[in-house]
Each structure stands twice: as C-alpha cells, then as structure tokens.
Write a protein that holds these residues in place. Structure first.
Motif, PDB file in Angstrom:
ATOM      1  N   MET A 328      49.886 -41.866 -53.381  1.00 47.90           N
ATOM      2  CA  MET A 328      48.789 -41.830 -52.103  1.00 47.90           C
ATOM      3  C   MET A 328      47.394 -41.791 -52.727  1.00 47.90           C
ATOM      4  O   MET A 328      46.480 -42.747 -52.773  1.00 47.90           O
ATOM      5  CB  MET A 328      49.019 -40.607 -51.146  1.00 47.90           C
ATOM      6  N   PRO A 329      47.138 -40.764 -53.936  1.00 43.58           N
ATOM      7  CA  PRO A 329      45.906 -40.756 -54.388  1.00 43.58           C
ATOM      8  C   PRO A 329      45.260 -42.180 -55.295  1.00 43.58           C
ATOM      9  O   PRO A 329      44.265 -42.483 -55.239  1.00 43.58           O
ATOM     10  CB  PRO A 329      45.826 -39.874 -55.769  1.00 43.58           C
ATOM     11  N   GLY A 330      46.398 -42.921 -55.840  1.00 36.19           N
ATOM     12  CA  GLY A 330      46.117 -44.213 -56.462  1.00 36.19           C
ATOM     13  C   GLY A 330      45.743 -45.028 -55.553  1.00 36.19           C
ATOM     14  O   GLY A 330      44.795 -46.001 -55.542  1.00 36.19           O
ATOM     15  N   TRP A 331      46.494 -45.112 -54.470  1.00 36.40           N
ATOM     16  CA  TRP A 331      46.084 -46.126 -53.453  1.00 36.40           C
ATOM     17  C   TRP A 331      44.667 -45.914 -52.898  1.00 36.40           C
ATOM     18  O   TRP A 331      44.145 -46.930 -52.800  1.00 36.40           O
ATOM     19  CB  TRP A 331      47.286 -46.228 -52.315  1.00 36.40           C
ATOM     20  N   ILE A 332      44.467 -44.648 -52.513  1.00 35.64           N
ATOM     21  CA  ILE A 332      43.392 -44.479 -51.959  1.00 35.64           C
ATOM     22  C   ILE A 332      42.177 -44.665 -53.072  1.00 35.64           C
ATOM     23  O   ILE A 332      41.061 -45.212 -52.392  1.00 35.64           O
ATOM     24  CB  ILE A 332      43.168 -42.903 -51.557  1.00 35.64           C
ATOM     25  N   ALA A 333      42.078 -44.394 -54.270  1.00 30.14           N
ATOM     26  CA  ALA A 333      41.335 -44.755 -55.340  1.00 30.14           C
ATOM     27  C   ALA A 333      41.014 -46.182 -55.207  1.00 30.14           C
ATOM     28  O   ALA A 333      39.888 -46.554 -55.323  1.00 30.14           O
ATOM     29  CB  ALA A 333      41.591 -44.182 -56.540  1.00 30.14           C
ATOM     30  N   LYS A 336      39.027 -47.134 -51.907  1.00 27.96           N
ATOM     31  CA  LYS A 336      37.784 -46.855 -52.156  1.00 27.96           C
ATOM     32  C   LYS A 336      36.857 -47.859 -53.161  1.00 27.96           C
ATOM     33  O   LYS A 336      36.055 -48.123 -52.626  1.00 27.96           O
ATOM     34  CB  LYS A 336      37.512 -45.375 -52.923  1.00 27.96           C
ATOM     35  N   GLU A 337      37.476 -48.293 -54.134  1.00 33.86           N
ATOM     36  CA  GLU A 337      36.742 -49.184 -55.269  1.00 33.86           C
ATOM     37  C   GLU A 337      36.530 -50.497 -54.248  1.00 33.86           C
ATOM     38  O   GLU A 337      35.231 -50.747 -54.467  1.00 33.86           O
ATOM     39  CB  GLU A 337      37.820 -49.258 -56.318  1.00 33.86           C
ATOM     40  N   ILE A 338      37.293 -51.036 -53.690  1.00 37.08           N
ATOM     41  CA  ILE A 338      37.108 -52.203 -52.526  1.00 37.08           C
ATOM     42  C   ILE A 338      35.747 -51.692 -51.713  1.00 37.08           C
ATOM     43  O   ILE A 338      35.051 -52.420 -51.549  1.00 37.08           O
ATOM     44  CB  ILE A 338      38.346 -52.675 -51.858  1.00 37.08           C
ATOM     45  N   ALA A 339      36.352 -50.845 -50.912  1.00 39.56           N
ATOM     46  CA  ALA A 339      35.424 -50.390 -49.890  1.00 39.56           C
ATOM     47  C   ALA A 339      33.868 -49.992 -50.386  1.00 39.56           C
ATOM     48  O   ALA A 339      32.969 -50.493 -49.710  1.00 39.56           O
ATOM     49  CB  ALA A 339      36.127 -49.275 -48.975  1.00 39.56           C
ATOM     50  N   ASP A 340      33.739 -49.470 -51.341  1.00 43.28           N
ATOM     51  CA  ASP A 340      32.303 -49.272 -51.950  1.00 43.28           C
ATOM     52  C   ASP A 340      31.763 -50.291 -52.346  1.00 43.28           C
ATOM     53  O   ASP A 340      30.343 -50.349 -52.750  1.00 43.28           O
ATOM     54  CB  ASP A 340      32.473 -48.102 -53.144  1.00 43.28           C
ATOM     55  N   ASP A 341      32.480 -51.207 -52.894  1.00 42.00           N
ATOM     56  CA  ASP A 341      31.849 -52.524 -53.578  1.00 42.00           C
ATOM     57  C   ASP A 341      31.270 -53.590 -52.587  1.00 42.00           C
ATOM     58  O   ASP A 341      31.716 -54.154 -51.656  1.00 42.00           O
ATOM     59  CB  ASP A 341      32.861 -53.106 -54.484  1.00 42.00           C
TER      60      ASP A 341
END
Ligand code: CMC
Length: 368
Positions: A328-333, A336-341
């Motif tokens: 789960m943490p890997g998927w969330i990170a 987040k990378e996509i959503a923050d970009d």
C-alpha cells in the motif's frame, strides 16, 4: 544485476534490521524518515482511522463464504471510499494525509474482517492500544472470549514481511495504480485497481502458488527432483513458483532477508515444517541446474515468505492479501507523485493494429 533494492536511497537490508513497517511507510510516502513528532502523528492518525464505517459490515454479508479475500479486498476498498465523500475527489487535497492514514489503516481492518467472514467467525474490532501489525494479528486471531497471545517474534516477522513488500518500482500493480491515477481517479479507486493487478500468480499471487506447489510436492512423495524436471519442460504447464524476476537477474535481496527470517521464526516457534526442507532442496537443485543458471532464475521474495506465514498460522488464501497490505505505501507514493505533478497527463499507450486496415460488414447469411 547487482541485486540492490533501496527505499528512498536506504538499503532494504538496513530498513529490515532497524525500521518498522509504519516508519518505512512514512519514508516511502513522504520521502524522508520521520522525526519523533512526525512518526507519532502518523501513528496517531492510523489509530484514529482504524475502524471502518459500521455499515460496511453489511457489505461483508453479501459475499459467499467461498469468496477469495483478494476479491473482497478490492471491492471493499472501493466501497469504503463511498463512506467519505472527500475521498471521491482525485488528486492530493488538504485532507490527503488523513486519506493516506485511512487507507493504510483500514486495508488491514478490511483484510482481517474478510478472513473472519470467510471462516464463519465473529468480527474482532481493532484495539487502540495495539500497534499496526499486532492489531492485525489481534483482529485475525482473537476470539470474543479470549485475546490472541501476541508473541514478539511473530509480530516482528509479519512486520518484516509488510516492510519488504512496501515498494518495488514499476511492477505490474504499481504501474496499474499509476495508469488509473493518471485519469485523476481517486486514491481508493486507484489502489483497488492495484489489488486486482497484484492478485495474479505471476505477481503477488505467487506466494500462495509457492506453498500450494510445495504441498503438492510433499503429498506426491517427490523430493523436488521430479518437479524440477517438469518445471523445465514447457509442455508441462508447470513453473518453479517463487523463482525468477523480470528485473533481478542475480538474486532478489528480499529473498535473502526472508530466508534468514524464515529459519529464525521457525526455530524460535519450534516448528519443523517439511515444506521448508523441500523448498531448500528445490533451491539447491535449481541453483546447480544449467536451465535455471543460464536463464538467471533465482528465488524471489515469494519463495520463502509463504512458509513464514504458514508458521504464523495465516491461511494460504490470505498470503496475497498480506502482500497487498505491505504494498500500500508504494502504491500511495506513486499515486501522490502523479497527483502532485501539475504537468501530469493521462496515460494513453498507443497500439499498433496488425489486422485488416479496412473491411466491410458481411451479413450473417453470407458468413461462413
Ligand atoms: N520456472 C521455470 N522457468 C522459468 C521460470 C520459472 N519460475 N521463470 C522464468 N522461466 C523461464 C521462461 O520459461 C523463459 O524460458 P525460455 O527463455 O526458454 O523461453 C526464461 O526463463 C525467461 O523467463 P521470462 O518468462 O521471459 O521471464 P519474465 O521476466 O517474463 O517473467 C516472472 C518473470 C517472475 C513472471 C517469471 O520468472 C515467473 O513466472 N516466475 C514464477 C512466478 C513468480 O514467482 N512470480 C513472483 C515474481 S516476484 C514478486 C512480484 O513481483 O510479484
């Protein structure tokens, strides 16, 4: 080629020895090791969100008792998103930290409830006093009339399994999460898709497939040599499960850590599992066999993890669910990378169509 795995630059061996799953989850999602306050706040948020909405219990009722827990997990992650409308929006809102904690904490509660449901057992609620992994074991194995005895070596072994599965670059499920996230779907929908991708036996489902393979070998009285021969024969439909990796062509560093942990846990619990002997024989035989050597096929993370989980009393159909909780943490990170970009665009692979470029519609009566 060198069998290296690092989370945010920190070698997996160091994290396995010194960190915990919750601390590592923070590291992966937020990019740095938390200080004392950050870790406390993160742990408090996980505790705050450990309960799922009470009405979610009715959804569990709808699944037949034969349901695979991975099917329940992906469906229930999506369903739980419906109980909090702020989760329905894509991207990283101001409530993102709370959403992250909700997902990491509740996925464990959903997983435990789905196990209890599929075994006809009453649901056990999480306890505020327990830390992440101990709480999961409590929800899995306690009874309403008796608390499960939490042995430190058992808690540590499961925590280590979660930690070792926490991230692994662009594997099938993580690439799926990114693909879904790129359409600005919400965090829960994106991670539910990751669970489905993880389920297959060539990916996360391999840990279940390994133990099933070892049980079959044991039942048939084979010492592993017949199975190795079959695994090399493309027509047999068999593979040496838990062997091979798309990226690691030397040794999967997680397999080394897991193998050592496997010996330690079985030793301290005084368990003599014949499957461990078979697994070691298979490994030795494969590492001497030119078929496996030439193709650079080595044990991967799934080869010994199932034997540990078996020793902890976790049923085989839950193995891939444990992988999903860990990942789960890997998927969330990645989400987040996509959503923050702000420059992120929707993923849209093109295809090269190899069929007839132009055709006509043939009426049914004229088709052969
Ligand atoms: N047993 C027997 N032969 C194998 C195996 C195996 N486990 N893995 C690969 N091969 C052979 C394969 O048939 C091919 O032979 P040839 O060159 O003669 O056609 C050669 O080795 C190369 O394999 P590949 O299929 O091109 O490898 P890949 O990178 O496409 O697949 C894999 C990687 C992990 C899917 C594959 O090795 C496999 O199916 N392993 C068993 C399942 C497994 O343990 N999966 C867990 C992966 S690690 C955790 C995770 O990421 O989920």
């Amino acid at each position: 080629e060198q069998g290296i795995l690092r989370y945010r630059g920190i070698p997996i061996e160091e994290l396995a020895e010194k960190s915990t799953f919750v601390e590592t989850a923070y590291l992966i999602i937020y990019g740095h090791l938390p200080d004392r306050n950050e870790l406390k706040n993160f742990s408090d948020l996980l505790t705050e969100h450990q309960n799922i909405h009470e009405d979610m219990k009715y959804h569990f009722e709808g699944f037949p008792s034969t349901s695979h827990p991975m099917a329940i997990l992906s469906a229930m992650i999506n369903a739980s998103g419906c109980f909090d409308l702020t989760l329905m929006k894509g991207g990283c809102s101001s409530q993102f930290d709370s959403h992250v904690a909700q997902l990491i904490s509740q996925v464990r509660t959903i997983a435990a409830f789905s196990y209890r449901k599929s075994h006809g057992l009453p649901i056990i609620y999480p306890k505020k006093a327990y830390k992440y992994t101990a709480n999961f074991l409590h929800m899995l194995f306690s009874q309403p009339y008796e608390d499960y005895e939490l042995k430190p070596e058992v808690v540590r072994a499961l925590d280590l399994i979660f930690l070792l599965h926490a991230d692994h670059e662009q594997n099938c499920s993580t690439a799926t999460v990114r693909m879904v996230a790129s359409s600005q779907a919400n965090l829960y929908a994106s991670c539910a898709a990751g669970v489905c991708a993880l389920w297959g036996p060539l990916h996360g489902g391999a840990n279940q497939a390994v133990v099933e393979m070892l049980v079959d070998i044991h039942k048939s009285g084979d010492d592993g040599s017949k199975f190795i021969t079959a695994a090399k024969d493309k027509n047999s439909g068999k593979k040496l499960m838990g062997f091979g990796h798309r990226v690691y062509k030397n040794y999967d560093p997680r397999a080394k850590i897991i193998k050592k942990a496997c010996d330690e846990v079985l030793g301290s619990l005084d368990i003599n599992d014949p499957l461990l002997e078979i697994a070691k024989k298979l490994e030795e035989a494969a590492l001497r066999d030119s078929y496996f050597v030439e193709r650079k096929l080595y044990p991967n993370v799934d080869f010994y993890s199932g034997i540990i989980m078996r020793a902890l009393g976790i049923p085989v159909e839950m193995f891939t669910v444990i992988f999903a909780i860990g990942r789960m943490p890997g998927w969330i990170a990645n989400y987040k990378e996509i959503a923050d970009d702000t420059k992120s665009r929707i993923s849209r692979p093109r295809q090269v169509y190899m069929g007839e470029p132009l055709n006509t519609y043939v009426p049914m009566s004229k088709r052969k």
